[in-house]
Design a protein around this motif. Structure first.
Motif, short mmCIF file in Angstrom:
data_model
loop_
_atom_site.label_atom_id
_atom_site.label_comp_id
_atom_site.label_asym_id
_atom_site.label_seq_id
_atom_site.Cartn_x
_atom_site.Cartn_y
_atom_site.Cartn_z
N SER A 147 85.60 87.13 -1.56
CA SER A 147 86.87 87.84 -1.54
C SER A 147 87.52 87.75 -2.92
CB SER A 147 87.81 87.22 -0.49
OG SER A 147 89.04 87.91 -0.46
N ALA B 281 86.34 91.53 6.65
CA ALA B 281 85.02 91.54 6.04
C ALA B 281 83.99 90.89 6.95
CB ALA B 281 85.07 90.81 4.70
N VAL C 255 80.35 91.18 3.69
CA VAL C 255 81.01 90.58 2.55
C VAL C 255 80.91 89.06 2.57
CG1 VAL C 255 83.20 90.44 1.30
CG2 VAL C 255 82.60 92.52 2.52
N ASP D 101 85.04 91.65 -0.74
CA ASP D 101 86.25 92.19 -0.14
C ASP D 101 87.36 92.07 -1.18
OD1 ASP D 101 88.17 93.04 1.70
OD2 ASP D 101 88.55 90.99 2.38
N PRO E 39 84.76 97.79 1.63
CA PRO E 39 84.09 96.73 0.86
C PRO E 39 83.60 97.29 -0.47
CG PRO E 39 83.24 96.87 3.11
CD PRO E 39 84.08 98.08 2.90
#
Length: 434
Positions: A20, A11, A17, A287, A294
């Motif tokens: 996560s 990412a 991003v 992510d 993504p």
């Protein structure tokens, strides 16, 4: 709420991003946005629930298949349990709060999306061009005649004005139906007439001024009352973010069947629509473990921490629409086998995925035998593929849970009995539990 984990190296490389998510978190966020993460409240279901569902999802798909229950009835049942189907129909087509057009296939949508749906009505398409060209070749002037008839005397069915183009011995190369019906559908697709439904699910056609309090949409978009194509695409994309909670750009585009690359000059493509939503604070890039692309996480999206909902889902439910997402998120490879020859069907004619918690744990081929008063379970299957971050359910757990849903569904459909056929790897357990 969402727990933020360190951003992955992948990412970071794409420089998009900032959050996560685990695969399990993404599933729960998605189900929570869909209204399926919790067990049903048991409260009475009526107009307020219909309004809330349509407002949040933005679209309720229609389909004529009535093997178990019509497509537009099932999503409300899956989320709320038993309710009046006649009550839903009355609200959808008589309240003035909703309208029918081509949202995600044939669909009903909330009235506040009408200006955005002008995009679908006026955008050029091969279907619209072929329909108009064939009608003008076989019945010159019929489209205008049909429009005049609807404007003068709607609501009308195709049968009411079939005399405008009586069927001859030969029909040409289009669908095996009357020219008047083809003309009406062309006018519907181009937004020049509005539609509603009667009790037998038959379409009626009416003036847009009477139904929507708006003038007809000009076929070429001139004098349009809707949003520009660019603004409409963004409005529909933004609505999809709220409806799904989390998803890739392709996931979100599919909600209203938007093209990844638009035909309209100046309209943003999918990635640019996403970037605009992020810039305006409607979403952020995330992510998701195991996802190749993504995704966007809606602002205010919630992870309930634990999913406890249980539901049979229609093939036309928003959860099941986009097959790549269904497989990526829940590990379920799914297709409707209605059009598959019987000898080649794997699971059955009309199988409904079964959601338990945050997993698709099975699928059941259901048929409402209304003459016999029986809900027939023609095959019962458990899903064998593991899904990341979820506890594997036993056959007994799945069978007990689905037995409760089958009983609730039978009552809702006015069927007095449930009969389970011994077909499928979960049939014995389902028979024992029902």
């Amino acid at each position: 709420m969402v727990t933020i984990a360190p951003v992955s190296e992948r990412a970071a490389r794409v420089n998009l991003v900032t959050v996560s998510l685990s695969a399990a978190q993404a599933r729960r966020i998605f189900l929570h946005a869909q209204g399926l993460s919790r067990r049903r409240s048991g409260r009475a279901v009526g107009d307020s629930q219909f309004r809330e569902y349509l407002s949040r999802q933005g679209v309720l798909q229609l389909d004529s298949v009535n093997v178990a229950a019509r497509a537009h009835y099932m999503p409300l049942f899956s989320r709320h349990g038993s309710y009046s189907q006649a009550g839903l129909d009355a609200w959808l087509w008589d309240s003035g709060e909703a309208f029918e057009h081509w949202g995600h296939e044939a669909s009903v949508m909330p009235r506040d999306l009408l200006h955005a749906m002008h995009l679908k009505m006026t955008a050029s398409s091969n279907w619209k061009t072929r329909a108009r060209d064939y009608l003008e070749a076989e019945r010159p002037g019929l489209i205008e005649q049909v429009l005049d008839a609807v404007e003068a005397a709607g609501p009308l069915t195709a049968a009411d004005i079939d005399h405008l183009a009586p069927r001859g011995a030969e029909r040409g190369t289009w669908w095996d139906r009357g020219h008047v019906k083809d003309a009406l559908d062309h006018l519907f697709m181009t937004g020049q007439v509005a539609v509603s439904r009667r009790g037998n699910f038959a379409r009626t056609y009416n003036s847009t001024q009477r139904v929507w309090d708006l003038p007809p949409a000009a076929p070429d978009g001139a004098g349009a009352w809707g949003l520009s194509h660019g603004a409409a695409r963004q409005e529909l994309f933004d609505r999809a973010i709220t409806a799904t909670g989390v998803g890739t750009v392709k996931d979100l585009l599919d909600h209203f069947r938007l093209q990844l690359t638009p035909r309209s000059p100046g309209a943003l493509g999918g990635t640019a629509l996403a970037a605009s939503a992020v810039e305006r604070g409607l979403a952020q890039w995330v992510d998701v473990d195991g996802w190749d692309e993504p995704a966007l996480l809606a602002a205010g999206a919630e992870d309930p921490g634990r999913a406890t909902g249980v539901a049979l889902l229609s093939p036309f439910d928003p959860v099941c629409w986009f097959r790549p997402r269904l497989e990526r998120m829940f590990g379920m490879e799914y297709r409707i086998e209605i059009y598959t020859p019987e000898a080649k069907r794997i699971y059955g004619y009309y199988t409904l995925p079964f959601l338990m918690g945050d997993q698709m744990v099975g699928r059941f081929d259901l048929k409402a035998d209304r003459t016999a008063g029986v809900l027939r379970v023609q095959s019962s299957w458990r899903e064998e593929r593991a899904v990341a971050g979820a506890r594997r359910r036993s056959d007994g757990e799945i069978a007990e849970a689905v037995a409760g849903e089958l009983e609730l569904m039978a009552q809702w459909l006015g069927l007095g009995a449930i009969e389970v056929v011994e077909r499928g790897n979960l049939a014995q357990a389902t028979m024992s539990a029902t």
